[in-house]
Design a protein around this motif. Structure first.
Motif, PDB file in Angstrom:
ATOM      1  N   VAL A 161       0.870  -1.319  -0.006  1.00 35.25           N
ATOM      2  CA  VAL A 161      -0.050   0.101  -0.050  1.00 35.25           C
ATOM      3  C   VAL A 161       0.902   1.104   0.118  1.00 35.25           C
ATOM      4  CG1 VAL A 161      -1.574   1.154   1.418  1.00 35.25           C
ATOM      5  CG2 VAL A 161      -1.851  -1.332   1.254  1.00 35.25           C
ATOM      6  N   ASP A 162       0.554   2.629  -0.508  1.00 37.26           N
ATOM      7  CA  ASP A 162       1.239   3.644  -0.540  1.00 37.26           C
ATOM      8  C   ASP A 162       1.374   3.690   0.981  1.00 37.26           C
ATOM      9  OD1 ASP A 162       0.831   6.931   0.140  1.00 37.26           O
ATOM     10  OD2 ASP A 162       1.730   6.517  -1.936  1.00 37.26           O
ATOM     11  N   PHE A 163       2.651   3.843   1.356  1.00 36.67           N
ATOM     12  CA  PHE A 163       3.288   4.082   2.804  1.00 36.67           C
ATOM     13  C   PHE A 163       2.760   5.264   3.272  1.00 36.67           C
ATOM     14  CE2 PHE A 163       6.231   5.092   6.023  1.00 36.67           C
ATOM     15  CZ  PHE A 163       6.237   4.113   6.780  1.00 36.67           C
ATOM     16  N   GLN A 164       2.700   6.517   2.643  1.00 35.68           N
ATOM     17  CA  GLN A 164       2.248   7.787   3.300  1.00 35.68           C
ATOM     18  C   GLN A 164       0.743   7.597   3.697  1.00 35.68           C
ATOM     19  OE1 GLN A 164       3.954  10.005   4.556  1.00 35.68           O
ATOM     20  NE2 GLN A 164       5.714   8.817   3.832  1.00 35.68           N
ATOM     21  N   LYS A 165      -0.154   6.885   2.708  1.00 33.00           N
ATOM     22  CA  LYS A 165      -1.562   6.642   3.151  1.00 33.00           C
ATOM     23  C   LYS A 165      -1.685   5.879   4.295  1.00 33.00           C
ATOM     24  CE  LYS A 165      -3.940   7.225  -1.198  1.00 33.00           C
ATOM     25  NZ  LYS A 165      -4.772   6.309  -2.429  1.00 33.00           N
ATOM     26  N   LEU A 166      -0.807   4.970   4.308  1.00 29.29           N
ATOM     27  CA  LEU A 166      -1.086   3.848   5.653  1.00 29.29           C
ATOM     28  C   LEU A 166      -0.598   4.667   6.912  1.00 29.29           C
ATOM     29  CD1 LEU A 166      -1.405   1.040   6.536  1.00 29.29           C
ATOM     30  CD2 LEU A 166       1.080   0.608   6.280  1.00 29.29           C
ATOM     31  N   LYS A 167       0.609   5.256   6.756  1.00 28.00           N
ATOM     32  CA  LYS A 167       1.212   6.065   8.166  1.00 28.00           C
ATOM     33  C   LYS A 167       0.292   7.077   8.418  1.00 28.00           C
ATOM     34  CE  LYS A 167       5.459   8.408   9.256  1.00 28.00           C
ATOM     35  NZ  LYS A 167       5.002   9.855   9.527  1.00 28.00           N
ATOM     36  N   SER A 168      -0.379   8.040   7.522  1.00 27.13           N
ATOM     37  CA  SER A 168      -1.470   8.998   8.117  1.00 27.13           C
ATOM     38  C   SER A 168      -2.735   8.323   8.398  1.00 27.13           C
ATOM     39  CB  SER A 168      -1.765   9.543   6.884  1.00 27.13           C
ATOM     40  OG  SER A 168      -0.784  10.304   5.925  1.00 27.13           O
ATOM     41  N   TYR A 169      -3.055   7.059   7.935  1.00 22.27           N
ATOM     42  CA  TYR A 169      -4.060   6.237   8.511  1.00 22.27           C
ATOM     43  C   TYR A 169      -3.915   5.836   9.997  1.00 22.27           C
ATOM     44  CZ  TYR A 169      -7.902   2.997   9.365  1.00 22.27           C
ATOM     45  OH  TYR A 169      -9.143   2.218   9.966  1.00 22.27           O
ATOM     46  N   PRO A 191      10.338 -10.260   9.128  1.00 22.39           N
ATOM     47  CA  PRO A 191       9.858 -11.664   8.703  1.00 22.39           C
ATOM     48  C   PRO A 191       8.781 -12.211   9.914  1.00 22.39           C
ATOM     49  CG  PRO A 191      11.987 -11.460   9.190  1.00 22.39           C
ATOM     50  CD  PRO A 191      11.554 -10.110   9.148  1.00 22.39           C
ATOM     51  N   SER A 192       8.937 -11.982  10.926  1.00 20.80           N
ATOM     52  CA  SER A 192       8.076 -12.502  12.027  1.00 20.80           C
ATOM     53  C   SER A 192       6.826 -11.800  12.240  1.00 20.80           C
ATOM     54  CB  SER A 192       8.756 -12.392  13.467  1.00 20.80           C
ATOM     55  OG  SER A 192       8.985 -11.185  13.788  1.00 20.80           O
ATOM     56  N   HIS A 193       6.524 -10.630  11.447  1.00 20.98           N
ATOM     57  CA  HIS A 193       5.443 -10.059  11.261  1.00 20.98           C
ATOM     58  C   HIS A 193       4.426 -10.299  10.167  1.00 20.98           C
ATOM     59  CE1 HIS A 193       6.533  -6.593  14.287  1.00 20.98           C
ATOM     60  NE2 HIS A 193       7.089  -7.638  14.455  1.00 20.98           N
ATOM     61  N   THR A 194       3.003 -10.480  10.329  1.00 19.89           N
ATOM     62  CA  THR A 194       2.231 -10.629   9.259  1.00 19.89           C
ATOM     63  C   THR A 194       1.403  -9.287   9.182  1.00 19.89           C
ATOM     64  OG1 THR A 194       2.224 -12.950   9.072  1.00 19.89           O
ATOM     65  CG2 THR A 194       0.278 -11.733   7.881  1.00 19.89           C
ATOM     66  N   ALA A 195       1.473  -8.243   8.153  1.00 19.66           N
ATOM     67  CA  ALA A 195       0.718  -7.156   8.239  1.00 19.66           C
ATOM     68  C   ALA A 195      -0.193  -6.865   6.910  1.00 19.66           C
ATOM     69  CB  ALA A 195       1.554  -6.058   8.444  1.00 19.66           C
ATOM     70  N   LEU A 196      -1.404  -6.510   7.494  1.00 22.01           N
ATOM     71  CA  LEU A 196      -2.424  -6.354   6.316  1.00 22.01           C
ATOM     72  C   LEU A 196      -3.111  -5.096   6.359  1.00 22.01           C
ATOM     73  CD1 LEU A 196      -4.647  -9.906   6.539  1.00 22.01           C
ATOM     74  CD2 LEU A 196      -2.702  -9.415   4.908  1.00 22.01           C
ATOM     75  N   ALA A 197      -3.392  -4.382   5.151  1.00 21.62           N
ATOM     76  CA  ALA A 197      -4.286  -3.180   5.218  1.00 21.62           C
ATOM     77  C   ALA A 197      -5.562  -3.638   4.447  1.00 21.62           C
ATOM     78  CB  ALA A 197      -3.625  -2.275   4.371  1.00 21.62           C
ATOM     79  N   ALA A 198      -6.636  -2.954   4.849  1.00 21.87           N
ATOM     80  CA  ALA A 198      -7.868  -3.232   4.177  1.00 21.87           C
ATOM     81  C   ALA A 198      -8.148  -1.837   3.436  1.00 21.87           C
ATOM     82  CB  ALA A 198      -8.882  -3.251   5.280  1.00 21.87           C
ATOM     83  N   LEU A 199      -8.514  -2.048   2.298  1.00 26.99           N
ATOM     84  CA  LEU A 199      -8.695  -1.163   1.298  1.00 26.99           C
ATOM     85  C   LEU A 199     -10.103  -1.010   0.829  1.00 26.99           C
ATOM     86  CD1 LEU A 199      -5.627  -1.317  -0.995  1.00 26.99           C
ATOM     87  CD2 LEU A 199      -6.064   0.122   0.889  1.00 26.99           C
ATOM     88  N   ASN A 200     -10.928   0.281   0.788  1.00 27.02           N
ATOM     89  CA  ASN A 200     -12.107   0.179   0.104  1.00 27.02           C
ATOM     90  C   ASN A 200     -11.933   0.115  -1.516  1.00 27.02           C
ATOM     91  OD1 ASN A 200     -11.466   2.877  -0.671  1.00 27.02           O
ATOM     92  ND2 ASN A 200     -12.736   3.613   0.966  1.00 27.02           N
ATOM     93  N   GLU A 201     -13.351   0.287  -2.196  1.00 29.99           N
ATOM     94  CA  GLU A 201     -13.406   0.382  -3.506  1.00 29.99           C
ATOM     95  C   GLU A 201     -12.545   1.566  -4.056  1.00 29.99           C
ATOM     96  OE1 GLU A 201     -17.409   0.447  -3.771  1.00 29.99           O
ATOM     97  OE2 GLU A 201     -17.673  -2.025  -4.306  1.00 29.99           O
ATOM     98  N   SER A 202     -12.452   2.567  -3.482  1.00 22.37           N
ATOM     99  CA  SER A 202     -11.715   3.879  -3.947  1.00 22.37           C
ATOM    100  C   SER A 202     -10.159   3.375  -3.437  1.00 22.37           C
ATOM    101  CB  SER A 202     -12.118   5.126  -3.156  1.00 22.37           C
ATOM    102  OG  SER A 202     -13.249   5.086  -3.553  1.00 22.37           O
ATOM    103  N   GLN A 203      -9.635   2.390  -2.915  1.00 22.81           N
ATOM    104  CA  GLN A 203      -8.275   2.352  -2.594  1.00 22.81           C
ATOM    105  C   GLN A 203      -7.902   3.125  -1.480  1.00 22.81           C
ATOM    106  OE1 GLN A 203      -6.326  -0.477  -4.089  1.00 22.81           O
ATOM    107  NE2 GLN A 203      -8.752  -0.884  -4.580  1.00 22.81           N
ATOM    108  N   ASP A 204      -8.855   3.557  -0.594  1.00 26.34           N
ATOM    109  CA  ASP A 204      -8.399   4.270   0.410  1.00 26.34           C
ATOM    110  C   ASP A 204      -8.237   3.143   1.727  1.00 26.34           C
ATOM    111  OD1 ASP A 204      -8.889   6.672  -0.376  1.00 26.34           O
ATOM    112  OD2 ASP A 204     -10.986   6.494  -0.235  1.00 26.34           O
ATOM    113  N   VAL A 205      -7.345   3.364   2.570  1.00 30.16           N
ATOM    114  CA  VAL A 205      -6.977   2.774   3.408  1.00 30.16           C
ATOM    115  C   VAL A 205      -8.127   2.345   4.856  1.00 30.16           C
ATOM    116  CG1 VAL A 205      -5.566   2.002   5.584  1.00 30.16           C
ATOM    117  CG2 VAL A 205      -4.629   2.731   3.452  1.00 30.16           C
TER     118      VAL A 205
END
Length: 307
Positions: A161-169, A191-205
């Motif tokens: 995901v766009d890092f700045q979008k994720l960081k801002s969220y 490597p010991s972390h599993t990280a997921l982002a949820a995005l809507n239809e507009s690709q917003d976090v």
């Protein structure tokens, strides 16, 4: 001999003493948490008190920006308690910071009065639960609300995901800004972390969830944190998707701020019919509470690094 307190510069000391102590106390630290300690902020650090050349106390102050610092890893070996060694270590570490900074910590109930004497004020409570990954998958695989929302929300690896979008969220929900982006970058790429982002239809976090292996995976399983989401259903989607990737015999340790987010309480109740708390932490600040968006806060980051 007097206690000698100094800032730790050795990664070996952090791993072999600090993380080992956390594990012995069953605080279930993350497997690679020591990698994160060096990526936080520009001030303070980890302090260890040494007596007769043996480390016996520790405290860490992680400064995330000019106005906010988190205190964690505060401890003293049991045989040396009651002699003010821990308090001396605490005060040396705290003296390294600007006195006007907002300090935050998660306190066990028995220590609240101690921290109040040091100028901290109660804010809210988070409760620890151990949730079976098998239960999560079973309960949520056919959950009607999740099936409905999955048409509108997709989950992707957070590092895509766009890092700045994720960081801002993330910063918007938890109410603090990270001065150094490498901290959050490590949080989603270790490597010991599993990280997921949820995005809507507009690709917003619209959500963010991370699990990380604990230092003794066979005993403690995984820690969930943070779990941030625009709604309870998005939080459930993230939780379900993360659980599917974990051995079903394992468990999540979740620190749910149920006092300020009733929907977080509903989730842990769904997944643990007895709803037995394994522990409670009281969030405390020396200044005003940060502007947390409580309705989007389902599990805290970490009681030792961010909160």
């Amino acid at each position: 001999m007097e206690l000698e307190v100094a800032q730790v510069v050795s990664k070996v000391t952090v791993h072999d003493f600090v993380l080992d102590y956390c594990d012995r106390m069953e605080w279930a630290p993350g497997k690679m948490d020591d990698s994160l300690y060096w990526a936080v902020g520009q001030g303070a650090g980890i302090y260890v008190g040494t007596l007769n050349e043996q480390p016996i106390t520790g405290v860490a102050i992680f400064q995330h920006n000019e106005s906010y610092a988190f205190i964690g890893l505060y401890f003293c070996e049991e045989q040396h308690r009651g002699k003010s060694y821990g308090l001396k270590t605490w005060r040396v570490a705290r003296a390294s910071l600007n006195p006007d900074i907002n300090l935050v910590l998660d306190a066990v109930p028995s220590a609240v009065s101690l921290y109040e004497r040091e100028g901290f004020k109660r804010a809210w409570t988070s409760s620890f639960y151990a949730l079976s990954t098998k239960t999560i998958v079973q309960e949520y695989s056919k959950h009607p609300a999740i099936l409905l929302r999955k048409r509108e929300v997709c989950t992707v690896p957070a590092n895509t995901v766009d890092f700045q979008k994720l960081k801002s969220y993330v910063e918007n929900v938890i109410g603090i800004a990270f001065a150094r982006s490498d901290f959050l970058n490590l949080w989603i790429t270790l490597p010991s972390h599993t990280a997921l982002a949820a995005l809507n239809e507009s690709q917003d976090v619209v959500g963010f969830g991370v699990i990380r292996e604990t230092i003794t995976l066979d005993k403690n399983g995984y820690r969930l944190g943070p779990l941030l989401a625009d709604s309870g259903d998005i939080a459930r989607i993230l939780l379900y998707t993360l659980a599917k990737d974990v051995c079903p015999k394992q468990k999540f340790i979740i620190a749910a701020p149920a006092e300020i987010n009733p929907e977080a309480n509903r989730i842990v109740t769904e997944l643990n019919t007895d709803c037995v708390e394994e522990g409670v932490n009281i969030r405390m600040y020396t200044k005003a509470d940060p502007p947390i968006i409580a309705a989007k806060y389902f599990s805290v980051f970490s009681g030792n690094i961010v909160g």
